[in-house]
Design an enzyme around this catalytic site. Structure first.
Site, short mmCIF file in Angstrom:
data_model
loop_
_atom_site.label_atom_id
_atom_site.label_comp_id
_atom_site.label_asym_id
_atom_site.label_seq_id
_atom_site.Cartn_x
_atom_site.Cartn_y
_atom_site.Cartn_z
CB SER A 9 -64.28 -82.90 101.07
OG SER A 9 -64.37 -84.11 100.35
CG HIS A 34 -68.43 -81.65 101.05
ND1 HIS A 34 -69.44 -80.85 100.55
CD2 HIS A 34 -67.90 -82.29 99.98
CE1 HIS A 34 -69.51 -80.99 99.24
NE2 HIS A 34 -68.58 -81.86 98.87
CG ASP A 36 -67.11 -85.10 97.74
OD1 ASP A 36 -67.87 -84.23 97.29
OD2 ASP A 36 -66.05 -84.84 98.34
CG MET A 38 -67.80 -89.31 93.79
SD MET A 38 -66.02 -89.21 93.59
CE MET A 38 -65.72 -87.55 94.15
CG HIS A 67 -71.18 -82.80 96.06
ND1 HIS A 67 -69.90 -82.40 95.71
CD2 HIS A 67 -71.93 -82.67 94.94
CE1 HIS A 67 -69.88 -82.04 94.44
NE2 HIS A 67 -71.10 -82.20 93.95
CG MET A 69 -70.60 -85.42 92.35
SD MET A 69 -68.88 -85.31 92.86
CE MET A 69 -69.09 -85.57 94.61
CG MET A 138 -69.00 -78.72 91.03
SD MET A 138 -68.54 -79.43 92.62
CE MET A 138 -66.94 -80.17 92.28
CG ASP A 176 -66.67 -79.35 96.38
OD1 ASP A 176 -65.51 -79.59 96.75
OD2 ASP A 176 -67.55 -80.23 96.25
C1 DX5 Z 1 -64.78 -83.31 93.86
C2 DX5 Z 1 -65.48 -83.23 95.17
C3 DX5 Z 1 -64.82 -82.40 96.19
C4 DX5 Z 1 -63.46 -82.89 96.64
C5 DX5 Z 1 -62.68 -81.68 97.05
O1 DX5 Z 1 -65.59 -84.04 93.00
O2 DX5 Z 1 -66.78 -82.71 95.00
O3 DX5 Z 1 -65.65 -82.20 97.34
O4 DX5 Z 1 -63.51 -83.81 97.68
O5 DX5 Z 1 -61.39 -82.05 97.28
P1 DX5 Z 1 -60.17 -81.01 97.24
O6 DX5 Z 1 -60.44 -79.99 98.31
O7 DX5 Z 1 -58.99 -81.88 97.53
O8 DX5 Z 1 -60.15 -80.39 95.87
ZN ZN Z 2 -67.93 -82.24 96.86
#
Ligand code: DX5
Ligand code: ZN
Length: 220
Positions: A9, A34, A36, A38, A67, A69, A138, A176
């Site tokens: 990620s 990956h 993220d 947000m 991903h 969010m 998650m 994740d």
């Molecule tokens: C959290 C994300 C994850 C995050 C994981 O909301 O969806 O993908 O980047 O990071 P680590 O591996 O540091 O928990």
């Molecule tokens: Zn993620």
């Protein structure tokens, strides 16, 4: 556990040297990247948007595991599909009409994923599985990297695994959040296809990325 694919990620990467970071994890054996996304609304954090996805798409041959969010996700599916996502994962509690959104994702030839927050029951999958190519469990509450793996998610991973095996088509199981080489023994007996890992990979020095990826995959 079968040998899982590893999806670093980039939330935890050195963002000013993103091109180099991606090249390094690719050489270190990463299978996907990956991303993220947000929105500061569905999750209490902001990250990046489709232009970053597109920029990365031009720099790597690895599939992009995006991903979302964001709430709602529906209006952004076309944009992220065109930006180069190979997988688009949505949260059902962020999208009132998630069945339609999943169908829409596939219409662009992209794999459709559904993500379950720690507080969301796997029952939500019951009428959605036919539209789904991937289920993301998650293992932390979404929004931030570097959190601790929630142990009660192990039971949930087992339940999800059972459900997806009953589907007539193949569905990938991804987890994740808080995934580190140290917790791997707890995941040993589970059938996980993709492990997402941010800080456990990018938190180390560049010359350790390969070692961490190998450790996560179960190679020495
Ligand atoms: C959290 C994300 C994850 C995050 C994981 O909301 O969806 O993908 O980047 O990071 P680590 O591996 O540091 O928990
Ligand atoms: Zn993620």
């Amino acid at each position: 556990m079968k040998q899982p694919l590893i999806a670093p990620s980039i939330l935890a990467a050195d963002l000013l040297n993103l091109e180099q970071e991606i090249e390094t994890v690719q050489k270190a054996g990463a299978d996907l990247i990956h991303l993220d996304i947000m929105d500061g609304h569905y999750v209490p954090n902001l990250s990046f948007g489709p232009s970053i996805v597109q920029a990365i798409k031009h720099k790597t041959t690895l599939p992009l595991d995006v991903h979302l969010m964001i709430q709602p996700a529906t209006s952004y599916i076309e944009t992220f599909a065109r930006a180069g996502a190979s997988i688009l994962t949505i949260h059902p509690d962020a999208d009132v009409h998630c069945h339609r959104t999943l169908t829409e994702i596939r219409r662009y030839g992209v794999k459709a994923g559904i993500a379950l927050n720690p507080g969301v029951s796997p029952d939500v999958l019951d009428y959605l599985l036919p539209e789904v190519d991937l289920v993301l469990v998650m293992t932390v509450n979404p929004g931030f990297g570097g959190q601790t793996f929630i142990p009660s998610m192990i039971e949930k991973i087992k339940m999800v695994s059972k459900k997806i095996k009953s589907a007539p088509h193949s569905i990938l199981l991804e987890i994740d959040g808080g995934i580190t080489p140290e917790i791997m023994p707890q995941l040993h007996s589970l059938d996980i296809d993709i492990l997402v890992a941010g800080s456990s990979i990018f938190g180390e020095k560049k010359d350790s990325y390969k070692q961490t990826i190998d450790n996560l995959r179960g190679n020495k």
